[in-house]
Design a protein around this motif. Structure first.
Motif, short mmCIF file in Angstrom:
data_model
loop_
_atom_site.label_atom_id
_atom_site.label_comp_id
_atom_site.label_asym_id
_atom_site.label_seq_id
_atom_site.Cartn_x
_atom_site.Cartn_y
_atom_site.Cartn_z
N ARG A 35 -0.77 1.92 7.39
CA ARG A 35 -1.02 1.06 8.56
C ARG A 35 -1.74 1.81 9.66
O ARG A 35 -2.52 1.23 10.43
CB ARG A 35 0.27 0.42 9.04
N ARG A 56 -4.63 -8.79 13.03
CA ARG A 56 -3.43 -9.07 12.24
C ARG A 56 -2.24 -9.38 13.15
O ARG A 56 -1.40 -10.23 12.82
CB ARG A 56 -3.12 -7.88 11.33
N ILE A 99 0.24 -12.76 13.22
CA ILE A 99 1.71 -12.70 13.22
C ILE A 99 2.28 -13.47 14.41
O ILE A 99 3.25 -14.22 14.28
CB ILE A 99 2.18 -11.24 13.23
N ASP A 134 11.29 -8.98 -1.25
CA ASP A 134 11.42 -10.44 -1.35
C ASP A 134 12.79 -10.95 -0.94
O ASP A 134 12.96 -12.14 -0.69
CB ASP A 134 11.12 -10.89 -2.78
N TYR A 156 2.88 -5.96 8.40
CA TYR A 156 1.66 -6.33 7.69
C TYR A 156 1.99 -6.65 6.24
O TYR A 156 2.91 -6.06 5.65
CB TYR A 156 0.64 -5.20 7.77
N ALA A 157 1.23 -7.58 5.66
CA ALA A 157 1.51 -7.99 4.29
C ALA A 157 1.45 -6.82 3.31
O ALA A 157 2.16 -6.80 2.30
CB ALA A 157 0.51 -9.08 3.87
N GLN A 158 0.64 -5.82 3.61
CA GLN A 158 0.51 -4.66 2.74
C GLN A 158 1.78 -3.81 2.70
O GLN A 158 1.91 -2.90 1.89
CB GLN A 158 -0.66 -3.78 3.20
N SER A 159 2.74 -4.13 3.57
CA SER A 159 3.99 -3.37 3.62
C SER A 159 5.02 -3.85 2.61
O SER A 159 6.13 -3.31 2.54
CB SER A 159 4.59 -3.44 5.03
N TRP A 160 4.66 -4.88 1.82
CA TRP A 160 5.59 -5.38 0.82
C TRP A 160 5.81 -4.35 -0.28
O TRP A 160 4.88 -3.67 -0.72
CB TRP A 160 5.05 -6.66 0.19
N THR A 215 4.54 -12.05 8.27
CA THR A 215 3.45 -11.09 8.14
C THR A 215 2.13 -11.75 8.52
O THR A 215 2.09 -12.94 8.84
CB THR A 215 3.34 -10.55 6.69
N ASP A 216 1.06 -10.96 8.45
CA ASP A 216 -0.27 -11.49 8.74
C ASP A 216 -0.83 -12.27 7.57
O ASP A 216 -1.93 -12.79 7.65
CB ASP A 216 -1.23 -10.36 9.10
#
Length: 213
Positions: A50, A61, A65, A160, A190-194, A212-213
């Motif tokens: 990030r 982003r 949010i 999830d 951020y979605a990439q943090s999943w 998330t974004d």
């Protein structure tokens, strides 16, 4: 990697001479050590990712949010929102916080009173003084201690099941677990943090929702 419910008992020399409870506890300790090392590595990877985003990308982003938070929460009038001051590339929701105040809500920011203690939320408005607190983060220098109706918790990672990976201090988990009135808890990141799982432990508290974004 396994959680406590799935842990396999590891056999060591002479382990048959130990009480069964001791062998189970030893295996659980080993499993937790593995999870702790994994979490530390994932934490570093996700924060580095990030921080690699440009300031412009983070701003875009963060705006997405904020818009989704509006639709998730709805009416802000008369409600206290526990937000945060952005740190190490977290989504920047400061302008969104000002809009909450303009719409009749109140903002409170978290303060680390002491390591191992729950967070204290203090009311804050634009112009109120800030000072450096734990981890050198900006926190209200003064302000009434309140219990938020809504808690916005930034995530380093999330899964999830709405469990969040934080910085490792357990502050949000401890705070949510001790609140006398359950707030709406929203993780933001951020979605990439999943990640597939954070390997939650018995002390981890899931968010009601992740935005998330």
């Amino acid at each position: 990697m396994q959680d406590d419910a799935q842990v396999e008992i590891i056999q060591y020399p002479y382990s048959h001479e130990l009480p069964q409870e001791h062998r189970i506890e030893s295996a659980r300790s080993k499993a937790w050590n593995d999870i702790s090392r994994w979490r530390k590595a994932e934490r570093k990877r996700l924060i580095d990712e990030r921080l690699a985003l440009t300031p412009e990308e983070r701003q875009i982003r963060s705006g997405r949010i904020a818009s989704l938070l509006d639709s998730t929460i709805g009416n802000f009038a008369g409600r206290i929102v526990g937000s945060y001051w952005p740190f190490r590339g977290e989504p920047d929701l400061r302008n969104w916080g000002i809009m909450i105040i303009e719409r009749g809500g109140r903002i409170a920011l978290p303060v680390v009173v002491q390591k191992g203690w729950p967070l204290e939320y203090r009311t804050w408005s634009p112009g109120d003084p800030l000072e450096r607190g734990f981890w050198n983060m900006l926190v209200p220098a003064r302000g009434s201690a309140v219990q938020p109706d809504i808690v916005i918790a930034p995530v380093v990672g999330f899964d999830d099941a709405n469990y969040r990976l934080g910085y490792g201090g357990g502050f949000f988990d401890r705070t949510l677990a001790t609140m006398t009135r359950k707030p709406l808890s929203i993780g933001v990141g951020y979605a990439q943090s999943w990640i597939p799982t954070v390997y939650p432990q018995h002390h981890d508290v899931p968010m009601d929702v992740i935005v998330t974004d």
